[in-house]
Enzyme design. Sequence first.
Site: not given
Ligand code: CO8
Length: 372
Positions: A156
Site C-alpha cells: 500500500c
Molecule cells: N458481512 C457481515 N459480517 C461480517 C462480514 C461481512 N462481509 N465480514 C466480517 N463480518 C463479521 C465478522 O465475522 C465478525 O463477527 P463476530 O464478531 O461474530 O466474530 C464481525 O463481523 C466483526 O468483524 P471484524 O472484526 O473483522 O470487523 P472490523 O470492524 O474489524 O472491520 C475491517 C473489518 C473493515 C477489515 C477493518 O478491520 C479494517 O479496515 N482494518 C484495517 C485494515 C487495513 O487497513 N488494511 C490494510 C490492507 S491494504 C494493504 O496493505 C495493501 C495490501 C496489498 C493489496 C492487496 C490487494 C488484494
Amino acid sequence: MYQPAITGTGLFTPKEIITNDELVVAFNAYADRYNTENAQDITNGVLEAKAHSSSNFIVQASGIENRYVLDKKGILDPDRMYPRLRSRTDDEPSVMAEIALEACTQAIENAGKTPADVDAVICAASNMERAYPAIAIEIQKLLGIDGFAFDMNVACSSATFGIQAASDMIRTGTIRSAIVVNPEICSAHLEWRDRDCHFIFGDVCTAVLIERDELATGNHFVIKSTRCVTQFSNNIRNNNGYLRRARDEMEDRRDMQFMQNGRKVFKEVVPMVSNLILEHLKDENLAAEDLKRLWLHQANKSMNDFIGRKVLGRVPEPHEQPNILQDYANTSSAGSIIAFSKYSDNLNSGDIGIICSFGAGYSVGSVIVEYR
Ligand code: CO8
C-alpha cells in the site's frame, strides 16, 4: 541540489462498478451453494458453514460503498468469484502497462509536458503481473521515454516510497524528472469468497510526474521532504510467489490471495501513521495547524478519522481530509494519490499538505508538499 515538485497527476478509472448490494448478492449465492454442496462435512464439523455478507456491515465497518473493477462479470459469477482477463501474447501490452499508459499520459499532459521531458519511470505497485522484464520498462517503451525504468513493491505504500525514490534522484541531479505510476489490479489478488475481506479492494491506476521545480510550467506542489518507515508484520500477507512450484504442498491455498487480520492492522498501524506524520511535521518545523490538507491512504474511513483527529487535535473538516474510498474502495498504493489528484483545488500559494500511505509490511510513507 535541485528542488523536486509534483507537476502533474493522472488517474485511470475502470469502466465497471460493483455496488455493495451487487457484491453481497453474489457472495451470498456462492455461500448458499457452498453450504449445500458441503452439507455433510459441515454437519460432521469437518468444514465450517459460510455466513452471509451484508451491505450494512460493509459500510459501517469500512465506509466503502462501491469499487471499480476491470472485470465485473467474473467476480460476480458465483461459480467463479474472480476476474476474467483475456490472455495476451508477448507482443501485446501487459494489462498493468496498458492502464499505466493512460494514467501516465494524463499526468504528462496535465504538467504540460511530453515524454521527451521524462527521464525515468518507476512502476510502484503492490503486485506485479510478471516477474520480468520489469513492467516499468514496458511502460517506458510504450510512452517513448529515454532513460531508465524499474519496478518496486512496498504494498500500500508503494506510491509514496516511489515518490521518495524519484525525489531523491531529482534532488541529487541524477535525473530531471520521473513518472511514478501505480497500476493496482487488486481484484486479481483479492479472495472474493471470503466475507471478511471480499468488499475491501478495487482496481485503478494513478500516476504523478515529478520534475525539478524550475521546470514546472503551471501550478504545482513542491516536495518539501519525504519520510518512510517499515516494521515487519505478518498481519497483511500474500504467500503466492515463484517458489510455489518448488513446494509440493503448496496447492491453491487460501494464503495464495490477500490475507489480513484487520483488527490488529487497525490497532497497530494507526499509531505508526500518526507518530510518523507528527515527527515529520516537527522535523520540518511545521505545526499541525499549518496543514491545509491531508491526502491519506484509503483503507478504512474510521482509521482515517482516527489519524486525522490525532494529527490535527480535532475532527478534520471533510475538505481538509478528503476520502475517496466510498467510491473506489481500497486501491492499495493508489488511494492517497486518487485523493490528491481529485482534491487539490482551492489551495493558495504557500499552503502545506501531506500525502500519507500505510499498509502491508507494515509500511508508512509521508510526503510533505507546498502548493505553488
Ligand atoms: N458481512 C457481515 N459480517 C461480517 C462480514 C461481512 N462481509 N465480514 C466480517 N463480518 C463479521 C465478522 O465475522 C465478525 O463477527 P463476530 O464478531 O461474530 O466474530 C464481525 O463481523 C466483526 O468483524 P471484524 O472484526 O473483522 O470487523 P472490523 O470492524 O474489524 O472491520 C475491517 C473489518 C473493515 C477489515 C477493518 O478491520 C479494517 O479496515 N482494518 C484495517 C485494515 C487495513 O487497513 N488494511 C490494510 C490492507 S491494504 C494493504 O496493505 C495493501 C495490501 C496489498 C493489496 C492487496 C490487494 C488484494
